[in-house]
Enzyme design. Structure first.
Site, PDB file in Angstrom:
ATOM      1  N   ASN A 208     129.963  81.306  -8.440  1.00 11.89           N
ATOM      2  CA  ASN A 208     128.620  81.854  -8.299  1.00 11.89           C
ATOM      3  C   ASN A 208     128.173  81.735  -6.867  1.00 11.89           C
ATOM      4  OD1 ASN A 208     125.997  80.115  -7.845  1.00 11.89           O
ATOM      5  ND2 ASN A 208     127.465  78.783  -8.894  1.00 11.89           N
TER       6      ASN A 208
ATOM      7  N   CYS B 115     124.888  72.543  -1.793  1.00 14.25           N
ATOM      8  CA  CYS B 115     125.051  73.928  -2.235  1.00 14.25           C
ATOM      9  C   CYS B 115     125.951  74.672  -1.262  1.00 14.25           C
ATOM     10  CB  CYS B 115     123.712  74.641  -2.332  1.00 14.25           C
ATOM     11  SG  CYS B 115     123.928  76.321  -2.929  1.00 14.25           S
TER      12      CYS B 115
ATOM     13  N   ILE C 290     124.617  82.438  -6.130  1.00 19.89           N
ATOM     14  CA  ILE C 290     123.232  82.829  -6.389  1.00 19.89           C
ATOM     15  C   ILE C 290     122.428  82.687  -5.084  1.00 19.89           C
ATOM     16  CG2 ILE C 290     121.162  82.377  -7.786  1.00 19.89           C
ATOM     17  CD1 ILE C 290     123.637  83.251  -9.451  1.00 19.89           C
TER      18      ILE C 290
ATOM     19  N   LYS D 143     122.787  64.552  -4.999  1.00 19.46           N
ATOM     20  CA  LYS D 143     123.858  65.356  -5.603  1.00 19.46           C
ATOM     21  C   LYS D 143     124.920  65.647  -4.559  1.00 19.46           C
ATOM     22  CE  LYS D 143     124.688  69.230  -8.626  1.00 19.46           C
ATOM     23  NZ  LYS D 143     124.047  70.149  -9.573  1.00 19.46           N
TER      24      LYS D 143
ATOM     25  N   GLY E  32     132.870  75.110 -14.121  1.00 19.66           N
ATOM     26  CA  GLY E  32     133.556  75.336 -15.385  1.00 19.66           C
ATOM     27  C   GLY E  32     134.768  74.425 -15.535  1.00 19.66           C
TER      28      GLY E  32
ATOM     29  N   GLY F 287     132.448  71.138 -15.523  1.00 12.96           N
ATOM     30  CA  GLY F 287     133.363  71.628 -16.546  1.00 12.96           C
ATOM     31  C   GLY F 287     133.244  71.017 -17.916  1.00 12.96           C
TER      32      GLY F 287
ATOM     33  N   LYS G  31     115.965  74.047 -12.018  1.00 19.17           N
ATOM     34  CA  LYS G  31     116.488  74.857 -10.900  1.00 19.17           C
ATOM     35  C   LYS G  31     115.967  74.345  -9.556  1.00 19.17           C
ATOM     36  CE  LYS G  31     118.142  78.725  -9.048  1.00 19.17           C
ATOM     37  NZ  LYS G  31     119.559  78.518  -8.741  1.00 19.17           N
TER      38      LYS G  31
HETATM   39  C1  LIG Z   1     124.877  79.822 -11.587  1.00 18.88           C
HETATM   40  C2  LIG Z   1     124.821  78.427 -11.045  1.00 18.88           C
HETATM   41  C3  LIG Z   1     123.705  78.009 -10.303  1.00 18.88           C
HETATM   42  C4  LIG Z   1     123.616  76.714  -9.796  1.00 18.88           C
HETATM   43  N1  LIG Z   1     122.503  76.331  -9.103  1.00 18.88           N
HETATM   44  C5  LIG Z   1     122.390  75.047  -8.671  1.00 18.88           C
HETATM   45  C6  LIG Z   1     121.191  74.595  -8.033  1.00 18.88           C
HETATM   46  O1  LIG Z   1     120.219  75.349  -7.861  1.00 18.88           O
HETATM   47  N2  LIG Z   1     121.137  73.294  -7.607  1.00 18.88           N
HETATM   48  C7  LIG Z   1     122.185  72.430  -7.801  1.00 18.88           C
HETATM   49  O2  LIG Z   1     122.091  71.262  -7.405  1.00 18.88           O
HETATM   50  N3  LIG Z   1     123.311  72.828  -8.440  1.00 18.88           N
HETATM   51  C8  LIG Z   1     123.436  74.108  -8.869  1.00 18.88           C
HETATM   52  N4  LIG Z   1     124.589  74.492  -9.545  1.00 18.88           N
HETATM   53  C9  LIG Z   1     125.666  73.513  -9.789  1.00 18.88           C
HETATM   54  C10 LIG Z   1     125.577  72.902 -11.192  1.00 18.88           C
HETATM   55  O3  LIG Z   1     124.384  72.183 -11.352  1.00 18.88           O
HETATM   56  C11 LIG Z   1     126.779  71.979 -11.485  1.00 18.88           C
HETATM   57  O4  LIG Z   1     126.798  70.936 -10.538  1.00 18.88           O
HETATM   58  C12 LIG Z   1     128.120  72.692 -11.428  1.00 18.88           C
HETATM   59  O5  LIG Z   1     128.011  73.990 -11.959  1.00 18.88           O
HETATM   60  C13 LIG Z   1     129.235  71.943 -12.154  1.00 18.88           C
HETATM   61  O6  LIG Z   1     129.002  71.839 -13.536  1.00 18.88           O
HETATM   62  P1  LIG Z   1     129.605  72.851 -14.643  1.00 18.88           P
HETATM   63  O7  LIG Z   1     131.065  72.984 -14.366  1.00 18.88           O
HETATM   64  O8  LIG Z   1     129.281  72.221 -15.957  1.00 18.88           O
HETATM   65  O9  LIG Z   1     128.899  74.149 -14.457  1.00 18.88           O
HETATM   66  C14 LIG Z   1     124.691  75.804 -10.035  1.00 18.88           C
HETATM   67  C15 LIG Z   1     125.791  76.218 -10.783  1.00 18.88           C
HETATM   68  C16 LIG Z   1     125.883  77.502 -11.301  1.00 18.88           C
HETATM   69  C17 LIG Z   1     127.086  77.895 -12.107  1.00 18.88           C
END
Ligand SMILES: Cc1cc2nc3c(=O)[nH]c(=O)nc-3n(C[C@H](O)[C@H](O)[C@H](O)COP(=O)(O)O)c2cc1C
Ligand SMILES: Cc1cc2nc3c(=O)[nH]c(=O)nc-3n(C[C@H](O)[C@H](O)[C@H](O)COP(=O)(O)OP(=O)(O)OC[C@H]3O[C@@H](n4cnc5c(N)ncnc54)[C@H](O)[C@@H]3O)c2cc1C
Ligand code: FES
EC number: 1.3.-.-
Lengths: 313, 251
Positions: free
Chosen positions: A69, A130, A71, A165, A217, A244, A45
């Protein structure tokens, strides 16, 4: 035969699958389900210099094949993370990618410098993308010059490899990618969430207290694939692909687009066993496809078709 | 906490949009604490997230849940037939504590906040406690479980339109229920706020928050603590809760 081990700067991975930052906390919760040592790596995180309480709730909303999200980078701050979260992960044989966020360049530099001392952190991931925190992070992600400057500043204080990132919420992601590579980035992570919104039609109000949130997703996968396909042909540093991933087929697609490892985010929420199951499925699928090593797939789709990338903007 | 495909053994319509489902599986044997919940996966990629539903009753390897059809997830649950399976993760969260020093318990439930109180009433009754139960509904046609609760103690019903029991909200029946040592409540947030005001501090409330992961990793479900502890100012409804001491969190 091991078809799955990959090596990226700083990250010697048993397999190319890691949980994505923010979707796995600091591992404690998922360690109740399985041994974290089976993972290729763990992206923890985001850490900021100070304690962040995050945004008001509701912070999540579901959408078609995705979730929003907001957060707001809630985290206990770098001191607490160093003292209480990272040491706990030492018992696992798994490299860590430390995700870093901040308001200013100084914030990133401070966290990077301090977290580099943790014995189990193997690489840094600069979250310049973010979408949920006003006037910060994102500005670095949308301006190639600022992104490059930040990368240089962090490289100057840490000997660990630095992954940047990238934000998908920009018009020219390849431009930002090229700028951070030039500035010394060792790798890229892409993509972060896409800015989105959902409205409750009964009340007419956005569901999230923050109004907007980041979409993740299966709904974002095509966007991630396109961006990785485009960027990976412009840079020569490796890309950790995400956005996703829900199946082993998805992972193959990310590799073919140009990824060298992948991160799994939202899928962990749908199923706590998502990562270990994907690792097993991937091994089986590669065998079926008669692929002797996963890294052979990286960039397999390159140049097979030249998309008119400029007209799509 | 385990993940298992539980088998549907019955599905019953209790009131408009309210269903009781019984499910069977080995993991149910570990669902011992009232107030805990299960997290159900219904669709493949849509709905994407699991749905939290409270444990309403457990008998050996059989779990009962009671749910209201709200949207896509609960609609899919309502379509399940006997013999179908449901991917369930549980038990999750911290449930209602039963305190040895308190002899009389007042249970206050509103709408679909009522189901977890059933398993609690049963355990309190089995431990020889005196149990009083206030159940709040919008109208008479929407009532459920009132008979079943009467096995464990005196039941006070409130309806918003006065079609049964006391007219008004659950708080309007607190005086009627008389003395109690400890209270337990579950329902919508405005109700919890009102109950906290009316019933004092020796009690427990169960919170409903929107959840992502349900296991404590995503920080979707956090609530602020009233008295900020030194290194922690928030709690997670899914992991630290859903049950909290009255007055502990900001409602
Ligand atoms: C609830 C949540 C919290 C996240 N927090 C962070 C974070 O603290 N730092 C970050 O670089 N990415 C954060 N992300 C992004 C994810 O690391 C990822 O790049 C993004 O969700 C795409 O992947 P996915 O579709 O598999 O979830 C967060 C995503 C979600 C859903
Ligand atoms: C700990 C806990 C226990 C619960 N126990 C029960 C129960 O025993 N019986 C029952 O009928 N309902 C219960 N709920 C509420 C239930 O989870 C929601 O009604 C259900 O998730 C709605 O899903 P849907 O797809 O039908 O609705 P949709 O409106 O389509 O859901 C969309 C999104 O909103 C979320 N959501 C919607 N309403 C709620 C809510 N009230 N609380 C949390 N998230 C919500 C869903 O999970 C989903 O992510 C509980 C909620 C929590 C947090
Ligand atoms: S729902 Fe993820 S932390 Fe509570």
């Amino acid at each position: 035969m091991n078809r799955l081990n990959v090596e990226l700067p700083g990250l010697k991975m048993k397999n190319p699958v890691m949980p994505a930052s923010g979707c796995f906390g600091f591992g404690q919760e998922y360690a109740e389900f399985y041994d974290l040592s089976v993972l290729g790596a763990v992206a923890v995180k985001a850490a900021t210099p100070e304690t962040r309480r995050g945004n008001d709730t509701p912070r999540v909303a579901e959408t078609e094949s995705g979730m929003l999200n907001a957060i707001g980078l809630q985290n206990p701050g770098i001191d607490h993370i160093l003292a209480h979260e990272l040491p706990w992960l030492e018992k696992y044989d798994v490299p860590l990618l430390a995700n870093i966020a901040g308001k200013t360049k100084e914030d990133y530099v401070l966290v990077a410098e301090r977290i580099s001392d943790a014995t189990n952190v193997h690489a840094l991931e600069l979250n310049i993308s973010c979408p949920n925190v006003k006037e910060e992070g994102l500005q670095f992600g949308s301006d190639p010059q600022m992104a490059a400057e930040l990368t240089r500043a962090v490289k100057a204080v840490s000997s660990l490899p630095v992954y940047v990132k990238l934000s998908p919420n920009v018009t020219d992601i390849a431009g930002v990618a090229a700028a951070v590579e030039e500035a010394g980035a060792d790798g890229l992570s892409m993509i972060n969430t896409l800015m989105g919104m959902k409205i409750d039609i009964r009340t007419g109000n956005p569901i999230l207290a923050n109004k907007t949130g980041g979409l993740s997703g299966p709904a974002v996968k095509p966007v991630a694939i396109r961006m990785i396909y485009e960027v990976s042909q412009r840079v020569s540093i490796p890309i950790i692909g995400m956005g996703g991933i829900y199946s082993a087929e998805d992972i193959i697609e990310f590799f073919m687009a140009g990824a060298s490892a992948v991160a799994v985010g939202t899928a962990n929420f749908s199923d706590p066993f998502a990562c270990p199951d994907l690792i097993k499925d991937l091994d089986r699928l590669l065998e079926e496809m008669e692929v002797s090593h996963i890294s052979e797939l990286t960039g397999r789709s390159w140049n097979k078709w030249e998309p008119n990338l400029s007209s799509s903007r | 906490m385990k993940k298992e495909n539980l088998t549907v053994i019955s599905q019953e319509n209790l009131a408009p949009r309210i269903y009781r489902m019984k499910l069977k599986g080995e993991s149910v044997r570990s669902m011992l604490t009232p107030g805990q919940f299960v997290h159900l996966k219904l669709g493949g990629r849509h709905p994407l997230l699991r749905r939290p539903i409270s444990i309403c009753d457990v008998e050996e390897d059989q779990l009962s849940i009671i749910y209201r059809v709200e949207g896509q997830g609960t609609s899919m649950l309502a379509e399940k037939k006997d013999g179908d399976t449901v991917d369930a993760l549980g038990p999750l969260g911290e449930g209602f504590p039963i305190t040895p020093s308190d002899d009389t318990a007042l249970l206050i439930g509103g709408g679909v906040g009522i189901p977890p109180l059933y398993y609690l009433a049963k355990q309190l009754y089995d431990k020889g406690k005196r149990v009083k139960i206030i159940l709040g509904f919008r109208r008479q046609e929407e009532m459920f479980l009132t008979e079943a609760f009467s096995r464990f103690g005196e039941v006070f019903v409130t309806t918003e339109n006065g079609s049964c029991g006391t007219r008004g909200f659950v708080t309007d029946a607190i005086a009627k229920a008389g003395e109690f040592d400890v209270f337990y409540t579950c329902g919508p947030k405005p109700m919890l706020r009102a109950v906290e005001k009316a019933a004092g501090t020796n009690g427990y409330i169960s919170l409903e928050e929107r959840m992502g992961c349900g296991v404590g990793a995503c920080l979707a479900c956090v609530c602020d603590l009233k008295e900020a502890e030194t290194d922690k100012s928030y709690v997670k409804a899914c992991k630290d809760g859903p049950v909290f001491q009255a007055g502990e969190v900001v409602l």
